[in-house]
Design a protein around this motif. Structure first.
Motif, PDB file in Angstrom:
ATOM      1  N   LEU A 214      27.734  50.691   4.184  1.00  0.00           N
ATOM      2  CA  LEU A 214      27.157  49.469   3.640  1.00  0.00           C
ATOM      3  C   LEU A 214      26.090  49.784   2.596  1.00  0.00           C
ATOM      4  O   LEU A 214      25.968  49.096   1.579  1.00  0.00           O
ATOM      5  N   HIS A 215      25.337  50.852   2.823  1.00  0.00           N
ATOM      6  CA  HIS A 215      24.275  51.235   1.889  1.00  0.00           C
ATOM      7  C   HIS A 215      24.809  51.923   0.636  1.00  0.00           C
ATOM      8  O   HIS A 215      24.044  52.221  -0.284  1.00  0.00           O
ATOM      9  N   HIS A 216      26.117  52.184   0.588  1.00  0.00           N
ATOM     10  CA  HIS A 216      26.710  52.713  -0.640  1.00  0.00           C
ATOM     11  C   HIS A 216      26.701  51.658  -1.744  1.00  0.00           C
ATOM     12  O   HIS A 216      26.756  51.996  -2.927  1.00  0.00           O
ATOM     13  N   ILE A 217      26.633  50.404  -1.357  1.00  0.00           N
ATOM     14  CA  ILE A 217      26.599  49.302  -2.327  1.00  0.00           C
ATOM     15  C   ILE A 217      25.167  49.165  -2.833  1.00  0.00           C
ATOM     16  O   ILE A 217      24.250  48.856  -2.063  1.00  0.00           O
ATOM     17  N   ASP A 218      24.967  49.384  -4.122  1.00  0.00           N
ATOM     18  CA  ASP A 218      23.614  49.438  -4.684  1.00  0.00           C
ATOM     19  C   ASP A 218      22.805  48.179  -4.415  1.00  0.00           C
ATOM     20  O   ASP A 218      21.631  48.251  -4.029  1.00  0.00           O
ATOM     21  N   TRP A 219      23.407  47.004  -4.616  1.00  0.00           N
ATOM     22  CA  TRP A 219      22.625  45.777  -4.480  1.00  0.00           C
ATOM     23  C   TRP A 219      22.246  45.510  -3.030  1.00  0.00           C
ATOM     24  O   TRP A 219      21.254  44.826  -2.758  1.00  0.00           O
ATOM     25  N   VAL A 220      23.005  46.059  -2.095  1.00  0.00           N
ATOM     26  CA  VAL A 220      22.627  45.953  -0.682  1.00  0.00           C
ATOM     27  C   VAL A 220      21.478  46.910  -0.384  1.00  0.00           C
ATOM     28  O   VAL A 220      20.465  46.534   0.219  1.00  0.00           O
ATOM     29  N   TYR A 221      21.627  48.148  -0.847  1.00  0.00           N
ATOM     30  CA  TYR A 221      20.620  49.168  -0.546  1.00  0.00           C
ATOM     31  C   TYR A 221      19.266  48.825  -1.167  1.00  0.00           C
ATOM     32  O   TYR A 221      18.212  49.098  -0.574  1.00  0.00           O
ATOM     33  N   LYS A 222      19.278  48.209  -2.344  1.00  0.00           N
ATOM     34  CA  LYS A 222      18.024  47.882  -3.027  1.00  0.00           C
ATOM     35  C   LYS A 222      17.151  46.918  -2.236  1.00  0.00           C
ATOM     36  O   LYS A 222      15.944  46.826  -2.479  1.00  0.00           O
ATOM     37  N   HIS A 223      17.748  46.199  -1.296  1.00  0.00           N
ATOM     38  CA  HIS A 223      16.991  45.230  -0.502  1.00  0.00           C
ATOM     39  C   HIS A 223      16.610  45.783   0.873  1.00  0.00           C
ATOM     40  O   HIS A 223      16.158  45.034   1.744  1.00  0.00           O
ATOM     41  N   THR A 224      16.786  47.092   1.068  1.00  0.00           N
ATOM     42  CA  THR A 224      16.444  47.695   2.358  1.00  0.00           C
ATOM     43  C   THR A 224      15.076  48.354   2.308  1.00  0.00           C
ATOM     44  O   THR A 224      14.582  48.728   1.235  1.00  0.00           O
ATOM     45  N   ASN A 225      14.487  48.519   3.475  1.00  0.00           N
ATOM     46  CA  ASN A 225      13.194  49.198   3.564  1.00  0.00           C
ATOM     47  C   ASN A 225      13.331  50.671   3.201  1.00  0.00           C
ATOM     48  O   ASN A 225      12.418  51.268   2.619  1.00  0.00           O
TER      49      ASN A 225
END
Length: 489
Positions: A214-225
């Motif tokens: 899931l964190h391979h997707i940049d826009w998802v990862y950018k919103h993680t701590n």
């Protein structure tokens, strides 16, 4: 409603194409378990404990003899720990690109993760800095590093005989690497600790992202701590090189020696003219590719070697005797000629690198369709090799493969074993550029430590726990009790 249905149909078509059509080449390859629709083997990598995560990653490599496949979400990866397959992949001229997850390091213009065509230019520029002659010329710097380390150890042991070795090793090596890359020791002790702490955090965040589909997707990862923590750590690390770059560029323009003669890698990078000069981004990222990879791997490799010696008094005694035979006194200078005489030390270090390779896992991406030992590997396929599992295979290393035994690397025993069964610094044209550098400084530091101290530890081989990270690390740390030796004639 119609849009949702259309989206679901499109998703199903994409899933079918990715997981059925494109994966037909591997339909006869066994799959790691458990594996579920859509998420593949993803649940195995959601483990929060870095120790259990490492165990989950290594387990299938121990279960399958040759090829097996892993699904990381929709991403299919071919995996192996077989030495022949590993060598065929890592040395194949059409399998030299780094896979997508190496980009998470965000050093796309550095030698560590650059695509092959551009990587060749960096390798050509940087290789002379790691030549045998350059490593030999750096010997006084390495010795000074070891002496500084011993001064710190002496003060620490005077206060408490049990020392956590990794931090002091990392700090010492960071100063050496900055000296050889930037041309001067540019970090104070407090700043060095700050950089090392941020490097450790940075590597943990990158490793965690690499196995979270899931964190391979940049826009998802950018919103993680994790992304926020990673960005802050990266900024802190880059600040050191940034402040040196401009001043060094000006100084180089005023100096009269050729940059090729300079011991500093930064000078070589600044002087590149073939195919145009390197940008500041390229220079900084290449410097940090060397600093990040070189410091972490060498420090923890030394830590593992000291732990293994502390666990095996007989081996430590043999090494100490060799040091006494080669160096007649503790004050005798360390020279290139003396280091070449330390054949048993070479065996000790190699056996340590076998059981604890600095890069436990490596990966490549096929640049075009190719066949490896009868298996089709289509263009764009990621191939993962576990050096950790490869080095512990009983069919190549014997029933006692888990045992620490430096005699495995005696010349007569090496002749009976396939060379590809041991590749601690990777193999092929994208092998570790700093392997000579690492071996030399490890020998010098071990000369100093083993000659002055007896090493002891409560840890045993059975209780060692490795954690998942970019470089192989010991979860329990490297706690060693130092006892001063009393030499007799």
């Amino acid at each position: 409603m119609f849009a949702i249905v259309l989206f679901l149909i499109a998703a199903c078509v994409c899933y079918y194409y990715t997981c059925v059509v494109r994966a037909r080449f591997a339909q006869d390859v066994p799959c790691a378990q458990p594996c579920y629709p859509l998420i593949g083997n993803g649940l195995s990598f959601l483990e929060k404990s870095p120790v259990k995560l490492f165990q989950n990653v290594v387990r299938p490599f121990n279960q399958f003899d040759r090829w097996f496949k892993v699904w990381l979400g929709p991403q299919l990866m071919l995996c192996t720990s077989h030495p022949v397959l590993a060598e065929s992949v890592l040395s194949h001229p059409k399998c030299l690109d780094k896979p997508f997850f190496y980009s998470f390091v965000q050093l796309e213009q550095g030698i560590l993760t650059r695509k092959y065509q551009n990587w060749k230019r960096y390798r050509k520029v940087m290789s002379p800095a790691f030549s045998t002659s350059k490593v030999t010329n750096a010997l006084p710097l390495f010795v000074m590093c070891a002496e500084n380390l011993m001064s710190k150890l002496e003060a620490m042991v005077a206060n408490d005989s049990t020392v956590s070795l990794a931090p002091v090793l990392s700090e010492c090596l960071l100063n050496v690497i900055f000296s050889t890359t930037l041309g001067a020791n540019v970090v104070e002790e407090r700043e060095a600790k700050h950089i090392l702490n941020n490097l450790d955090i940075l590597f943990q965040m990158i490793s965690a992202r690499a196995i979270n589909a899931l964190h391979h997707i940049d826009w998802v990862y950018k919103h993680t701590n994790n992304c926020k923590i990673e960005s802050a750590s990266r900024t802190a690390c880059y600040s050191v090189v940034d402040k040196v770059l401009a001043s060094r560029r000006s100084a180089l323009e005023e100096e009269f020696y050729a940059a090729n003669d300079s011991p500093a890698m930064l000078d070589r990078l600044l002087s590149v003219n073939e195919d145009g000069p390197l940008s500041d981004t390229e220079i900084v990222q290449n410097i940090y590719s060397i600093v990040g990879a070189g410091n972490d791997t060498t420090a923890h490799s030394l830590g593992h070697t000291c732990l293994f010696l502390a666990m095996h008094p007989a081996v430590q005694g043999n090494l100490y005797q060799e040091l006494r035979d080669v160096f007649y006194s503790t004050d005798e200078p360390i020279t290139e000629e003396k280091l070449k005489q330390l054949s048993y030390m070479e065996c000790v270090i190699k056996e340590s690198l076998r059981l604890a390779p600095p890069g436990a896992t490596v990966a490549r991406e096929a640049q075009e369709d190719l066949t490896v030992e009868g298996q089709l590997v289509p263009r764009g396929t990621t191939v993962v090799v576990s050096l950790f599992a490869l080095h512990r295979r009983k069919d190549f290393w014997g029933a006692d493969a888990e045992r620490f035994d430096p005699d495995r690397f005696l010349p007569e025993r090496c002749k009976k074993r396939m060379g590809c069964a041991f590749m601690p610094f990777n193999t092929g044209s994208r092998n570790c550029i700093g392997s000579r550098y690492a071996m030399q400084i490890m020998k010098i530091i071990l000369c100093k430590i083993v000659r002055m101290y007896e090493l002891h530890t409560e840890l045993t081989m059975e209780r060692m726990q490795f954690r998942f990270d970019i470089a192989l690390k010991q979860e329990q740390g490297y706690s060693i009790r130092f006892e001063c030796r009393v030499e007799s004639d």
